[in-house]
Structures are given as structure tokens and as C-alpha cells.
Scaffold this motif. Structure first.
Motif, PDB file in Angstrom:
ATOM      1  N   MET A   1       0.852  -1.199   0.000  1.00  0.00           N
ATOM      2  CA  MET A   1       0.000   0.000   0.000  1.00  0.00           C
ATOM      3  C   MET A   1       0.879   1.238   0.000  1.00  0.00           C
ATOM      4  SD  MET A   1      -1.210  -0.144   3.999  1.00  0.00           S
ATOM      5  CE  MET A   1      -1.512  -1.906   3.843  1.00  0.00           C
ATOM      6  N   VAL A   2       0.235   2.392  -0.145  1.00  0.00           N
ATOM      7  CA  VAL A   2       0.899   3.690  -0.013  1.00  0.00           C
ATOM      8  C   VAL A   2       0.229   4.422   1.140  1.00  0.00           C
ATOM      9  CG1 VAL A   2       1.394   5.901  -1.121  1.00  0.00           C
ATOM     10  CG2 VAL A   2       1.454   3.781  -2.462  1.00  0.00           C
ATOM     11  N   ILE A   3       1.028   4.929   2.101  1.00  0.00           N
ATOM     12  CA  ILE A   3       0.513   5.660   3.260  1.00  0.00           C
ATOM     13  C   ILE A   3       1.049   7.094   3.190  1.00  0.00           C
ATOM     14  CG2 ILE A   3       0.348   5.754   5.764  1.00  0.00           C
ATOM     15  CD1 ILE A   3       0.992   2.754   5.806  1.00  0.00           C
ATOM     16  N   GLU A   4       0.141   8.048   3.113  1.00  0.00           N
ATOM     17  CA  GLU A   4       0.511   9.462   3.027  1.00  0.00           C
ATOM     18  C   GLU A   4       0.052  10.193   4.283  1.00  0.00           C
ATOM     19  OE1 GLU A   4      -0.276  13.337   0.120  1.00  0.00           O
ATOM     20  OE2 GLU A   4      -0.955  11.331  -0.473  1.00  0.00           O
ATOM     21  N   ASN A   5       0.952  10.930   4.872  1.00  0.00           N
ATOM     22  CA  ASN A   5       0.653  11.710   6.075  1.00  0.00           C
ATOM     23  C   ASN A   5       0.662  13.192   5.720  1.00  0.00           C
ATOM     24  OD1 ASN A   5       0.369  12.761   8.615  1.00  0.00           O
ATOM     25  ND2 ASN A   5       2.306  11.980   9.432  1.00  0.00           N
ATOM     26  N   SER A   6      -0.521  13.786   5.781  1.00  0.00           N
ATOM     27  CA  SER A   6      -0.635  15.220   5.469  1.00  0.00           C
ATOM     28  C   SER A   6      -0.536  16.094   6.706  1.00  0.00           C
ATOM     29  CB  SER A   6      -1.957  15.503   4.743  1.00  0.00           C
ATOM     30  OG  SER A   6      -3.065  15.144   5.575  1.00  0.00           O
ATOM     31  N   GLY A   7      -0.381  15.486   7.881  1.00  0.00           N
ATOM     32  CA  GLY A   7      -0.351  16.252   9.128  1.00  0.00           C
ATOM     33  C   GLY A   7       1.016  16.805   9.463  1.00  0.00           C
ATOM     34  N   GLU A   8       1.024  17.551  10.567  1.00  0.00           N
ATOM     35  CA  GLU A   8       2.259  18.185  11.035  1.00  0.00           C
ATOM     36  C   GLU A   8       3.045  17.275  11.972  1.00  0.00           C
ATOM     37  OE1 GLU A   8       3.317  21.034   9.955  1.00  0.00           O
ATOM     38  OE2 GLU A   8       1.523  21.573   8.804  1.00  0.00           O
ATOM     39  N   GLN A   9       2.441  16.155  12.391  1.00  0.00           N
ATOM     40  CA  GLN A   9       3.090  15.249  13.315  1.00  0.00           C
ATOM     41  C   GLN A   9       3.337  13.888  12.637  1.00  0.00           C
ATOM     42  OE1 GLN A   9       4.121  16.115  16.378  1.00  0.00           O
ATOM     43  NE2 GLN A   9       3.335  18.192  16.005  1.00  0.00           N
ATOM     44  N   PRO A  10       4.493  13.296  12.912  1.00  0.00           N
ATOM     45  CA  PRO A  10       4.733  11.952  12.357  1.00  0.00           C
ATOM     46  C   PRO A  10       3.889  10.921  13.083  1.00  0.00           C
ATOM     47  CG  PRO A  10       6.521  12.570  13.813  1.00  0.00           C
ATOM     48  CD  PRO A  10       5.632  13.770  13.727  1.00  0.00           C
ATOM     49  N   ASP A  11       3.728   9.776  12.452  1.00  0.00           N
ATOM     50  CA  ASP A  11       3.027   8.665  13.076  1.00  0.00           C
ATOM     51  C   ASP A  11       3.840   7.403  12.809  1.00  0.00           C
ATOM     52  OD1 ASP A  11       1.123   7.185  14.437  1.00  0.00           O
ATOM     53  OD2 ASP A  11      -0.581   8.163  13.428  1.00  0.00           O
ATOM     54  N   ARG A  12       3.376   6.308  13.366  1.00  0.00           N
ATOM     55  CA  ARG A  12       4.148   5.065  13.217  1.00  0.00           C
ATOM     56  C   ARG A  12       3.174   3.885  13.138  1.00  0.00           C
ATOM     57  NH1 ARG A  12       9.326   3.166  14.177  1.00  0.00           N
ATOM     58  NH2 ARG A  12       9.519   1.089  15.125  1.00  0.00           N
ATOM     59  N   LEU A  13       3.333   3.063  12.105  1.00  0.00           N
ATOM     60  CA  LEU A  13       2.542   1.839  11.969  1.00  0.00           C
ATOM     61  C   LEU A  13       3.184   0.769  12.845  1.00  0.00           C
ATOM     62  CD1 LEU A  13       0.293   0.176  10.617  1.00  0.00           C
ATOM     63  CD2 LEU A  13       1.895  -0.295   8.733  1.00  0.00           C
ATOM     64  N   LEU A  14       2.437   0.283  13.834  1.00  0.00           N
ATOM     65  CA  LEU A  14       3.001  -0.645  14.808  1.00  0.00           C
ATOM     66  C   LEU A  14       2.808  -2.107  14.419  1.00  0.00           C
ATOM     67  CD1 LEU A  14       1.827   1.168  18.081  1.00  0.00           C
ATOM     68  CD2 LEU A  14       4.044   1.343  16.921  1.00  0.00           C
ATOM     69  N   HIS A  15       1.605  -2.479  13.993  1.00  0.00           N
ATOM     70  CA  HIS A  15       1.321  -3.858  13.586  1.00  0.00           C
ATOM     71  C   HIS A  15      -0.006  -3.879  12.850  1.00  0.00           C
ATOM     72  CE1 HIS A  15      -1.470  -4.135  17.045  1.00  0.00           C
ATOM     73  NE2 HIS A  15      -0.501  -3.509  17.720  1.00  0.00           N
ATOM     74  N   ALA A  16      -0.455  -5.075  12.443  1.00  0.00           N
ATOM     75  CA  ALA A  16      -1.692  -5.196  11.672  1.00  0.00           C
ATOM     76  C   ALA A  16      -2.303  -6.560  11.911  1.00  0.00           C
ATOM     77  CB  ALA A  16      -1.415  -4.979  10.192  1.00  0.00           C
TER      78      ALA A  16
ATOM     79  N   LEU B   1      -5.072  -1.874  10.361  1.00  0.00           N
ATOM     80  CA  LEU B   1      -3.768  -1.272  10.655  1.00  0.00           C
ATOM     81  C   LEU B   1      -3.815  -0.606  12.024  1.00  0.00           C
ATOM     82  CD1 LEU B   1      -3.203   0.445   7.182  1.00  0.00           C
ATOM     83  CD2 LEU B   1      -2.599  -1.891   7.868  1.00  0.00           C
ATOM     84  N   HIS B   2      -2.726  -0.717  12.771  1.00  0.00           N
ATOM     85  CA  HIS B   2      -2.649  -0.122  14.115  1.00  0.00           C
ATOM     86  C   HIS B   2      -1.516   0.903  14.130  1.00  0.00           C
ATOM     87  CE1 HIS B   2      -5.307  -3.167  16.103  1.00  0.00           C
ATOM     88  NE2 HIS B   2      -4.937  -3.851  15.032  1.00  0.00           N
ATOM     89  N   PHE B   3      -1.903   2.197  14.227  1.00  0.00           N
ATOM     90  CA  PHE B   3      -0.939   3.286  14.245  1.00  0.00           C
ATOM     91  C   PHE B   3      -0.732   3.773  15.690  1.00  0.00           C
ATOM     92  CE2 PHE B   3      -2.560   3.314   9.945  1.00  0.00           C
ATOM     93  CZ  PHE B   3      -1.418   3.519   9.182  1.00  0.00           C
ATOM     94  N   GLU B   4       0.435   4.326  15.927  1.00  0.00           N
ATOM     95  CA  GLU B   4       0.784   4.790  17.275  1.00  0.00           C
ATOM     96  C   GLU B   4      -0.118   5.931  17.737  1.00  0.00           C
ATOM     97  OE1 GLU B   4       5.041   5.304  19.334  1.00  0.00           O
ATOM     98  OE2 GLU B   4       4.656   6.813  17.765  1.00  0.00           O
ATOM     99  N   LYS B   5      -0.427   6.894  16.863  1.00  0.00           N
ATOM    100  CA  LYS B   5      -1.234   8.056  17.236  1.00  0.00           C
ATOM    101  C   LYS B   5      -2.677   7.922  16.750  1.00  0.00           C
ATOM    102  CE  LYS B   5       2.454  11.522  17.533  1.00  0.00           C
ATOM    103  NZ  LYS B   5       3.625  10.686  17.283  1.00  0.00           N
ATOM    104  N   LEU B   6      -2.839   7.484  15.529  1.00  0.00           N
ATOM    105  CA  LEU B   6      -4.181   7.458  14.948  1.00  0.00           C
ATOM    106  C   LEU B   6      -4.996   6.264  15.419  1.00  0.00           C
ATOM    107  CD1 LEU B   6      -5.857   9.197  13.030  1.00  0.00           C
ATOM    108  CD2 LEU B   6      -5.085   7.762  11.144  1.00  0.00           C
TER     109      LEU B   6
END
Length: 217
Positions: A121-136, A200-205
Motif C-alpha cells: 500500500m501507499v501511506i501518506e501523512n498530510s499532518g504536522e506530526q509523524p506517526d508510526r505503523l506498529l502492527h496489523a 492497521l494499528h498506528f501509534e497516534k491514529l
């Protein structure tokens, strides 16, 4: 005196007559020369038919020079071809949650007997803060692992990673030959055109559900 001379003469005459008689009768022996042996003829010099005929020794056939064959890189987990640089299909699906846009989500076709597949897949972050994909998680596999493909010592290898960083104002692509998700222990066949649920499990989202379309690249 005369009688003695006469007797000697008579004796001498007898001896002479006897010698003449012996010569006349061939009594004297004559040595007969022995003929020299004749040289062997050409026929006598021919080999006997019973003698073995010499056998020609065959010339040894030269052995071919061995050719060095280079080894083909193999993938970890027995995933030949998975995670390698094949073309990314254009699926056209898109999922947006908060500042993240997840698009072009697809899975590699595989049978349950194969036991393994992969999701890209392609993951695009348009926000001002980074995020991290932890697991799925996925409904079609017993386990989902985040993996990275690397070339080490001329061999393509896959290894698990503990997460995938999504930089602020940045894009990360999960693709063959790079970062990807491994589906381990398939619970059913993945046929082209099927859709599978991936969470998908993200650290922030937090939790983000998407659907991957099965493709045969």
C-alpha cells in the motif's frame, strides 16, 4: 743276408698292394661338407594365426570443463518472489482517516497451501506530526508481520521490523522489494479479484480498517 732282404721286399710289396686295393674299393673315408641352413622365408616370418592380435588402445575423451553457475537470490520464509521488485498494480482504492490517506492497497494472490502472502500500500501523512505503523491484523491469515526486504551479501533477505515510521508531510510506500506486510498461515485461498480485511494499528491514529484487493502481478 739275401734272404732277409728278399723277405723285407716281399712284406713291403704286400703292404703297398693292400693300400692300393683299399683305395680302389673306396675304403678311404672322405668328409662330406654339411650344407648351411637356408635363411627363413617371408612366409616363415609371418605371425602364427594363434598369436593374439595387438589391440589398439582408445584415446581418452577429454572431460568437459565445468561451468560455474551463479546462485539465484532466495527470499526468507520460502517466499520466492514475494517482497521482490515486481510492478505495483494500480488498484485505485483509497481510505482516509484523520491526516492519513491509505491508497492502492492490494495483496498477492496465493493458495492456502502456499501458507504465505503479502500486502502492499501507499501511506501518506498530510499532518504536522509523524506517526508510526506498529502492527496489523488480517481476517485471511493467522499472523501479520511487518517486514523489510534487504540485499545482504548478494542474497535478498526479508526480516521483521518493529514498526514503520510515517513522517509528517511525507509518504511511505509498502511495495515488493521493500517494506511490506507478510500474511503468515493463510486461512483460505486468495484468488485474484478477492478482497480481504486488513486492520492497521498506528501509534497516534489508532486502528484503521482497510480492504486489500487480491492481485496476481
Amino acid at each position: 743276408m739275401h734272404a732277409r732282404i728278399r723277405g723285407w721286399l716281399v712284406s713291403s710289396m704286400v703292404v703297398v698292394v693292400a693300400l692300393l686295393a683299399a683305395n680302389a674299393c673306396g675304403g678311404a673315408t672322405t668328409s662330406t661338407p654339411t650344407p648351411a641352413p637356408a635363411p627363413p622365408t617371408a612366409a616363415a616370418m609371418q605371425p602364427s594365426p594363434n598369436e593374439p592380435t595387438p589391440t589398439a588402445v582408445p584415446t581418452p575423451t577429454p572431460m568437459p570443463t565445468p561451468t560455474t553457475v551463479s546462485a539465484t537470490p532466495t527470499m526468507g520464509h520460502g517466499m520466492s518472489g514475494h517482497g521482490m521488485g515486481s510492478a505495483m498494480p494500480n488498484i485505485g482504492n483509497e481510505f482516509q482517516v484523520g491526516t492519513l490517506v491509505i491508497r492502492n492497497v492490494w495483496a498477492r494472490a496465493a493458495s492456502q497451501a502456499d501458507a504465505l502472502s503479502a500486502v502492499y500500500m501507499v501511506i501518506e501523512n498530510s499532518g504536522e506530526q509523524p506517526d508510526r505503523l506498529l502492527h496489523a491484523h488480517c481476517d485471511a491469515a493467522g499472523t501479520v508481520e511487518l517486514h523489510e526486504t534487504k540485499m545482504e551479501g548478494g542474497i535478498m533477505k526479508m526480516q521483521p521490523v518493529d514498526g514503520i515510521d510515517i513522517p509528517a508531510k511525507g509518504t511511505v510506500e509498502l511495495k515488493p522489494g521493500g517494506l511490506h506486510m507478510m500474511l503468515i498461515g493463510l486461512t483460505r485461498d486468495l484468488n485474484p479479484g478477492d478482497e480481504i480485511e486488513v486492520e492497521l494499528h498506528f501509534e497516534k491514529l489508532g486502528h484503521v480498517p482497510v480492504k486489500a484487493v487480491v492481485q496476481r502481478p
